[in-house]
Design an enzyme around this catalytic site. Structure first.
Site, short mmCIF file in Angstrom:
data_model
loop_
_atom_site.label_atom_id
_atom_site.label_comp_id
_atom_site.label_asym_id
_atom_site.label_seq_id
_atom_site.Cartn_x
_atom_site.Cartn_y
_atom_site.Cartn_z
N GLY A 284 17.47 -7.57 15.61
CA GLY A 284 17.91 -8.66 14.74
C GLY A 284 16.97 -9.84 14.72
NE ARG B 212 7.56 -9.97 18.73
CZ ARG B 212 8.66 -9.25 18.56
NH1 ARG B 212 9.81 -9.84 18.24
NH2 ARG B 212 8.64 -7.95 18.68
NE ARG C 222 10.81 -6.56 23.46
CZ ARG C 222 10.98 -6.75 22.16
NH1 ARG C 222 9.93 -6.85 21.38
NH2 ARG C 222 12.17 -6.86 21.66
CG HIS D 159 10.44 -2.09 22.40
ND1 HIS D 159 11.40 -1.46 23.15
CD2 HIS D 159 11.09 -3.04 21.69
CE1 HIS D 159 12.59 -2.00 22.89
NE2 HIS D 159 12.42 -2.98 22.01
CE LYS E 36 -1.22 0.03 4.94
NZ LYS E 36 -2.31 0.25 5.87
CG LEU F 24 12.63 -9.64 11.96
CD1 LEU F 24 14.02 -9.02 12.02
CD2 LEU F 24 11.87 -9.06 10.76
CD GLN G 46 16.32 0.49 16.48
OE1 GLN G 46 16.79 0.24 17.58
NE2 GLN G 46 15.87 1.69 16.16
CG HIS H 285 7.57 -3.27 19.50
ND1 HIS H 285 8.26 -2.45 18.64
CD2 HIS H 285 8.24 -4.45 19.54
CE1 HIS H 285 9.33 -3.12 18.17
NE2 HIS H 285 9.32 -4.33 18.70
CD GLU I 250 17.16 -8.24 20.66
OE1 GLU I 250 16.20 -9.00 20.46
OE2 GLU I 250 17.49 -7.36 19.84
P1 FAD Z 1 5.63 -5.83 7.59
O1 FAD Z 1 7.08 -5.86 7.49
O2 FAD Z 1 5.04 -4.83 8.49
O3 FAD Z 1 5.02 -5.60 6.14
C1 FAD Z 1 3.63 -5.40 5.98
C2 FAD Z 1 3.36 -5.06 4.54
O4 FAD Z 1 1.97 -5.11 4.28
C3 FAD Z 1 3.78 -3.65 4.14
O5 FAD Z 1 4.36 -3.72 2.87
C4 FAD Z 1 2.47 -2.88 4.08
O6 FAD Z 1 2.49 -1.77 3.22
C5 FAD Z 1 1.58 -3.97 3.53
N1 FAD Z 1 0.15 -3.75 3.72
C6 FAD Z 1 -0.53 -3.67 4.91
N2 FAD Z 1 -1.85 -3.51 4.65
C7 FAD Z 1 -1.99 -3.48 3.30
C8 FAD Z 1 -3.10 -3.31 2.45
N3 FAD Z 1 -4.34 -3.13 2.90
N4 FAD Z 1 -2.89 -3.34 1.12
C9 FAD Z 1 -1.64 -3.48 0.61
N5 FAD Z 1 -0.54 -3.64 1.38
C10 FAD Z 1 -0.73 -3.64 2.72
N6 FAD Z 1 11.20 -8.17 15.19
C11 FAD Z 1 12.29 -8.94 15.33
O7 FAD Z 1 12.21 -10.17 15.26
N7 FAD Z 1 13.51 -8.36 15.55
C12 FAD Z 1 13.67 -7.02 15.66
O8 FAD Z 1 14.78 -6.54 15.83
C13 FAD Z 1 12.53 -6.20 15.53
N8 FAD Z 1 12.63 -4.85 15.66
C14 FAD Z 1 11.54 -4.08 15.41
C15 FAD Z 1 11.66 -2.70 15.45
C16 FAD Z 1 10.58 -1.90 15.12
C17 FAD Z 1 10.73 -0.40 15.18
C18 FAD Z 1 9.35 -2.48 14.76
C19 FAD Z 1 8.18 -1.64 14.39
C20 FAD Z 1 9.21 -3.86 14.77
C21 FAD Z 1 10.29 -4.67 15.09
N9 FAD Z 1 10.18 -6.06 15.09
C22 FAD Z 1 11.29 -6.83 15.27
C23 FAD Z 1 8.95 -6.70 14.66
C24 FAD Z 1 9.10 -7.10 13.18
O9 FAD Z 1 9.84 -6.10 12.51
C25 FAD Z 1 7.77 -7.26 12.50
O10 FAD Z 1 6.91 -8.07 13.27
C26 FAD Z 1 7.97 -7.93 11.14
O11 FAD Z 1 8.90 -7.19 10.40
C27 FAD Z 1 6.65 -8.03 10.41
O12 FAD Z 1 6.92 -8.46 9.10
P2 FAD Z 1 5.70 -8.71 8.13
O13 FAD Z 1 6.28 -9.16 6.84
O14 FAD Z 1 4.69 -9.55 8.79
O15 FAD Z 1 5.03 -7.25 7.98
C1 SIN Z 2 14.51 -4.39 19.44
O1 SIN Z 2 15.46 -4.25 18.69
O2 SIN Z 2 14.52 -4.08 20.64
C2 SIN Z 2 13.25 -4.97 18.89
C3 SIN Z 2 13.38 -6.42 18.86
C4 SIN Z 2 12.05 -7.08 18.65
O3 SIN Z 2 11.01 -6.43 18.59
O4 SIN Z 2 12.06 -8.30 18.56
#
Ligand code: FAD
Ligand code: SIN
Length: 526
Positions: free
Chosen positions: A48, A384, A288, A241, A34, A390, A46, A349, A113
């Protein structure tokens, strides 16, 4: 416009892109995203990705840490499966171009972590997600079988409902025929018919006023699935978070990674006193939910708007080498992390619950899969473990891919699906109402459905949500659709599911902590 494709992927985060690359070897793929393709929660990750790489770590230790964090609600079989498949999926991410940090001896540098008993976090400095997305998007953009539709917004899954048939959440034969998608160029709604659809739409942090999630995280996939009568579960488990940068007005809240506490940073209250040992012997590295509630308690006791993270005792050069983005960000607002305390506050978060999936990522609707944050696999239980998100996303993207490839040849397009009908609709000129209602909703969730809950507060939220639900449905029924209105509608649905499931859970467990059901061993302060 009407399109047909073997595999339709909604979302371009780690889950959507990984799945697309797997299935593109067997058929054609459309990814709808989107926003610009890399605007995802994945990009902001961030710390990992957790995986057992070397002894003295072992699968068993990672499994036990995950089960402990999950407070008894994880599905142990799923945890075992995901943890043991991690090294293969990490290998695949590396093959696809991801660069994880190495030590001088050529082995992977593994961070630590909260809740992890060993160092097991593969990372790329403090920008792991950005690196993963860079590598996967590069592959996707160069794949001849994949069409990437940026700025296209998925509105609703197509099922028998759109053929005029009556379906309910009890129906067992619901089928997904594709998706209606808002085309940003024509402003019309396209019909994309697919043999298999994957929801990879990420989380829903934007139901709250303060969140680390980018604005795309509005729970669209969960709301669409629920409207289509798919099973959705565990929505009450919202992870806050512990440490987002306290910088009022900034959206999304900038994350200060947990890896910093793994590196030795200490939490201090407004009087400069380290307080975590008062709450948990694991101190800064407790799971957490505990760290977040401890900070919340300390802020309430002191009447303060934030606490501090202290890195001043750490080696300044190593600090900047390990956390260059955090260093630069803090410096940009006048905080030098080598010398100054970092003001931090909890922020919404991650959502542990979502669309119920089986071991292959299959939802309760035929031909519909889900992976990543929008799904609920049983991996995370009530809380979690850091960096398991990830991992879960990439393992399930692969499993869903394997299963989809087996089944898509037996599925035919449903040519009876009608195009979207917006006859009789009016152009909505009340955009400001959508903005105001979104703000209202986020305030309700922040005020009444936050870190510490009570039945009274949840009921208040429930009643207030009822009113804005009705007003927004009225607007939706008569408007030509736009993204903001659809997102608001989805935010309301997801908020409703969170509150409803929180009210149904008559205990405090993991991330759901209610003062009406205090656990027996509840500490005085939390
Ligand atoms: P996302 O990566 O969020 O992708 C979702 C996609 O869906 C996007 O492209 C979006 O545009 C699309 N989308 C949504 N709705 C629609 C729609 N209606 N139509 C079309 N497209 C749509 N997890 C870890 O394991 N380690 C970490 O270090 C970590 N750090 C984090 C730090 C931050 C700041 C955040 C916010 C999260 C972190 N997390 C971490 C959590 C992790 O990043 C996410 O849970 C994970 O990346 C989600 O991946 P995903 O592919 O499910 O969704
Ligand atoms: C962080 O880097 O603290 C986020 C890690 C996570 O959400 O798993």
């Amino acid at each position: 416009m009407r399109k047909k494709v073997d595999f339709l992927v909604i979302g371009s985060g780690i889950a959507g892109l990984s799945y697309a690359l797997d299935v593109a070897e067997h058929g054609n793929v459309i990814i709808v995203s989107k926003s610009v393709a890399d605007e995802t929660s994945t990009k902001y990750a961030q710390g990992g990705i957790a995986a057992v790489m070397y002894s003295p770590d072992s699968y068993e230790k990672h499994i036990q840490d995950t089960l402990t964090a999950g407070a008894g609600l994880c599905d142990e079989q799923i945890v075992r499966m995901v943890v043991s498949e991690a090294p293969d999926r990490i290998g695949e991410l590396i093959e696809r171009g991801t660069r994880f940090d190495l030590k001088n001896d050529g082995t992977y540098a593994l961070g630590r972590e909260g809740g992890h008993s060993e160092n097991r976090i593969l990372h790329h400095k403090d920008a792991t997600g950005r690196e993963i997305i860079r590598a996967l998007l590069h592959k996707v953009k160069n794949h001849p079988n994949i069409e990437l539709l940026e700025g296209f917004y998925a509105i609703d899954l197509i099922t028998q409902h759109h053929l005029g048939q009556w379906i309910t959440s009890k129906s067992t034969d619901i089928e997904c025929f594709g998706c209606y998608v808002l085309n940003p160029h024509t402003k019309k709604i396209d019909t994309i018919l697919s043999k298999i659809t994957l929801l990879a739409t990420g989380g829903a942090g934007n139901v709250y006023r303060t969140t680390t999630n980018p604005v795309v995280a509005s729970g669209d996939g969960i709301a669409m699935a629920h409207r289509a009568k798919a099973k959705v579960e565990n929505m009450e488990f919202i992870q806050f978070h512990p440490t987002s940068l306290y910088n009022p007005g900034e959206k999304p809240s900038f994350l200060i990674t947990e890896a910093m506490r793994g590196f030795g940073a200490i939490l201090r209250n407004k009087d400069g006193i380290a307080f975590m040992k008062k709450y948990d012997p694991r101190a800064e590295l407790a799971p957490r939910d505990i760290v977040t509630r401890s900070i919340d308690s300390e802020m309430k006791l002191q009447g303060s708007s934030h606490v501090y993270l202290d890195c001043r005792h750490l080696d300044p050069n190593e600090l900047i080498t390990e956390f260059p983005r955090i260093y630069a960000k803090c410096l940009s607002i006048g905080i030098d992390i080598r010398r100054d305390l970092i003001p931090v506050v909890p922020a919404a978060h991650y959502i542990c619950g979502g669309i119920t999936v089986d071991q292959s990522g299959k939802t309760s609707i035929h031909s519909l899969y889900a992976a990543g944050e929008c799904s609920s696999s049983g991996m995370h239980g009530a809380n979690r473990l850091a960096s398991n998100s990830l991992l879960e996303a990439v393992v399930y993207a692969h499993r869903a891919g394997v299963d989809s490839v087996k089944s898509f040849k037996n599925v035919s397009f449903n040519n009876l699906v009608p195009d979207w009908n917006d006859e009789g609709m009016i152009l909505n000129e009340e955009m400001i109402l959508i903005t105001q209602t979104t703000r209202e909703l986020q305030n309700i969730m922040n005020s009444y459905v936050s870190i510490v809950r009570s039945t009274l507060r949840l009921n208040r939220a429930f009643n207030r949500l009822g009113l804005i639900y009705k007003e927004t449905e009225d607007l939706y029924q008569k408007s030509i659709l736009n993204k903001d209105l659809c997102e608001l509608r989805n935010l309301i649905k997801v908020s409703y599911l969170i509150v409803k499931m929180a009210l149904e859970r008559k205990e405090s467990i993991g991330l759901h902590y209610s003062t009406d059901y205090l656990p027996e061993n509840a500490q005085e302060h939390i």
